[in-house]
Design an enzyme around this catalytic site. Structure first.
Site, mmCIF file in Angstrom:
data_model
loop_
_atom_site.group_PDB
_atom_site.id
_atom_site.type_symbol
_atom_site.label_atom_id
_atom_site.label_comp_id
_atom_site.label_asym_id
_atom_site.label_seq_id
_atom_site.Cartn_x
_atom_site.Cartn_y
_atom_site.Cartn_z
ATOM 1 N N SER A 1 0.851 -1.189 0.000
ATOM 2 C CA SER A 1 0.000 0.000 0.000
ATOM 3 C C SER A 1 0.883 1.233 0.000
ATOM 4 C CB SER A 1 -0.909 -0.010 1.232
ATOM 5 O OG SER A 1 -1.810 1.073 1.177
ATOM 6 N N GLU A 2 0.567 2.183 -0.875
ATOM 7 C CA GLU A 2 1.460 3.309 -1.144
ATOM 8 C C GLU A 2 1.767 4.165 0.086
ATOM 9 O OE1 GLU A 2 -0.876 5.181 -4.155
ATOM 10 O OE2 GLU A 2 -1.979 6.439 -2.763
#
Lengths: 234, 223, 234, 223
Positions: C52-53
């Site tokens: 997840s960024e």
């Protein structure tokens, strides 16, 4: 003032003098050699935080005998310790701190310094040995204040504070203060300003050992470290 | 089930080709993957370019690779450290090439590759002998040199603990170049003191996330 | 094969299909929207690691009711979880992973894809609203394989696989595979190759809904996900 | 004795000048220094440039600064998140400027400043509308744009624990932009849930080393 010799300062005394200028809360990198000794002479009760290029922030003194930890080495590959509040970072982050202006002081050894603060401290171009630069160039561009500790003259008595460096540069216009065994000198836009000299030293005598012109600060002081500076307890 | 652990150090370095660029972690004698270096010696790859901070010590690890003529080039910041006689001999015999880089530039160039960037401008070495031949640019009144990303075909890493995904932790100043080099190679090989169960490492404190790791081999050492 | 409808795939079925191509050990970033659903449809027993960024590697499924943790959000700001083996990194390291080619797959939503793999998925240039790009451009350049999930046509029935994108590009020549509600299509140097089509679909019918020319792979298959794909247990 | 803790949130944001660039950490509603943002509102600085991932939510924190007309410019990647009506209103009224950057470019530009570098080439946004006007260069056959370092005058940080030197740790995904922004400003101000004794934090697991932190204020929250 305690009893003073008129002799040039020894290594411990030079390190002691540089240590007095480290302020509470300063983040400081100490170069290999005499600068490393400065950690021992920070005045008692003053908190100064030492950085080691291999990834230590909050480096402490040498380990006590029997408490050596092989996983704790400093930039010179000597065994060291961590103080409470210290931490470890990886190499790119250690140099981010250096290059990014996060250190308050970088205290370096030098072969030569020029009147404009050029620094030569990485190679004498000895053809018999490979050159090594280590972190010298990084340290010379990054800290808020770059200070040098070195003997005032070479073993042959030649000046090491020069109009222009003869050895290859580490970085240009970076040195702000020079601690020698004879004096403390600031590199200013108006030239070299002598802040302190050892007892018995005169500007004339000092100038004879220094290539670029020196000015004496109006409020100059006698440079008089303790004869045997007391190292801080570990 | 993902399991990056391999059984032997020979498995760990299998497939390293002649001419590879090998990133070798460590600072002085701490955090150096000496056992993988010996395995690489056994493996036999030649014409290697080694990226390391120093140039090997004594007659083991990197020094042995150099003595055996496996190393064509060393990229480092400070070859003169400890007993570097193996390097010195080869250097004087001109049997290897030395590329000297400022220490921080080595790790930053590797991070640059790891981060998928095309290069960066750095003030370090600008206007000096080590900056000669590099593109320069004045930025905010200060001279900079252009530095390119530096990529390893292989990285040899020394860590303390790993799990089967390849998450890694280190001990104290043995961290040094390891996390950066682990990110910067096509094949990242790790020697560890011990394996732990997946989930046993604190997710807040894993230093090298598993995504950067390809092979792990247990070599014992400090528990 | 279980009973199949000839209807276009729904969102869950598209996500299911994309999930089948995620391999054991793949590190995968899922874009906001339909791609996020794919995490639930990875075949049982297959370990895929989601990124997840905002700084999570090893993101798990939605939390079970009562086990929500406000400190755990995904790229879409929805509550999420961490699996064993997962860890946290800061934002620059999360994007180092994205940009530096460390992810095996980036699965993205799209407005349009061109015959050469150009991707448009960040703005429709609606003047009433500010544009937002988020991590779309980073995700479109960095992963080893960039794959898109999208409806084959717009709500008006216009093709969204085009000779050239009409909306501003996210990145050029990046998309390698397209999962639509009608087909699975690879972007190859020789053009668009149809790998799978839903039951009842023909190349002619699909071509009518697609601007650039399509080729049918010699070994093409029927695209037949389960009617109601079963989500993986949390 | 070094003690970076200040008593009040007013002390924490004292001296922020009109026209400052303020780095505001957080992702969505997690890891956002909302209490410092409210203190900055009280403090009254105007014409601020805000660097953040999003553009504020509801009527508190960053949204309140925007509603009160204190913000001249927002540099962010995704303004359209949650209830961003305060931003939307100002955007439509053209009372503030929006500079849209790819999300990874925001943090990388801040890290670039923190690392003392002069800029970098990135493939992200090359050949797109967001890359227009930027210097381009083809590197290894791939188009890149030149990105400059991005510096904050002030960074507002949300952490979990701190000690008196300013070492910080975070909770889970609340880490996000905080460590990068903490490195990239002249003045880094932190709101924390709790103070711990010096030496209580594990030296292997401190995420933001004290060197990057100037002021810490305790605002309670999760223990």
């Amino acid at each position: 003032m305690t009893s003073q010799s008129h002799e040039p300062l020894n290594r411990e005394q030079m390190a002691w003098r540089a240590a007095q200028d480290l302020k509470e809360g300063d983040y400081v990198n100490l170069g290999i050699g005499i600068p490393t000794l400065a950690a021992s002479y920070v005045p008692p009760g003053r908190e100064v935080i030492f950085h080691s290029e291999n990834g230590i922030l909050g480096m402490g003194p040498k380990p006590e005998p029997g408490k050596e930890d092989p996983y704790m080495v400093d930039a010179g590959k000597n065994l060291t310790t961590l103080v409470a509040g210290g931490c470890f970072v990886h190499h790119a982050d250690a140099f981010l701190m250096i290059r990014g202006g996060h250190l308050d002081v970088s205290l370096l050894g030098a072969f030569e310094v020029s009147a404009s603060g050029d620094l030569a401290n990485w190679t004498t171009e000895d053809p018999a040995f490979p050159p090594g630069v280590g972190g010298a160039m990084d340290l010379a561009v990054g800290a808020r204040a770059i200070r040098v500790i070195m003997e005032h003259t070479s073993k042959k008595g030649e000046p090491r504070i020069l109009k222009a460096c003869t050895y290859p540069l580490t970085a240009a216009n970076c040195v702000k203060r020079i601690y020698t065994n004879l004096a403390v000198i600031d590199v200013t836009p108006k030239g070299l300003v002598v802040l302190e000299m050892i007892p018995g030293m005169t500007l004339e005598k000092l100038q004879a050992l220094t290539e670029p012109p020196l000015q004496l600060a109006p409020d100059w002081k006698v440079l008089a470290p303790p004869v045997a500076p007391k190292a801080r307890a570990a | 089930m993902i399991d990056k652990q391999v059984k032997t150090t020979a498995d760990a370095v299998a497939g390293v080709r002649d001419g590879s660029t090998v990133l070798v972690a460590g600072f002085g004698a701490v955090g150096v993957p000496d056992i993988l270096l010996d395995a690489l010696h056994e493996q036999g790859a030649r014409e290697l370019t080694i990226v390391a901070n120093n140039s090997g010590n004594g007659d083991y690890g990197l020094a042995r690779l150099i003595s055996s003529g496996r190393v064509a080039k060393v990229i480092c910041s400070f070859p003169r450290s400890g007993d570097y006689s193996a390097f010195l001999h080869a250097y004087r015999a001109k049997s290897l090439e030395l590329e000297l880089l400022p220490q921080g530039t080595i790790s930053e160039r590797m991070r640059c590759h790891a981060a998928g960037l095309g290069g960066f401008f750095s003030p370090v070495s600008a206007g000096t002998k080590l900056g000669e031949g590099k593109e320069t640019r004045e930025i905010d009144g200060r001279l900079h040199v252009f530095e390119k990303p530096l990529k390893g075909d292989v990285a040899l890493i020394k860590a303390n603990k790993a799990d089967r995904w390849g998450n890694l932790s280190y001990i104290k100043s043995a961290r040094n170049f390891n996390p950066v080099m682990a990110m910067a190679a096509d094949l990242t090989v790790v020697e560890v003191d011990q394996m732990v169960e997946l989930g046993e490492m604190n997710p807040e404190t894993i230093v090298t996330p598993s995504i950067f790791v390809d092979r792990v081999v247990v070599v014992g050492g400090k528990a």
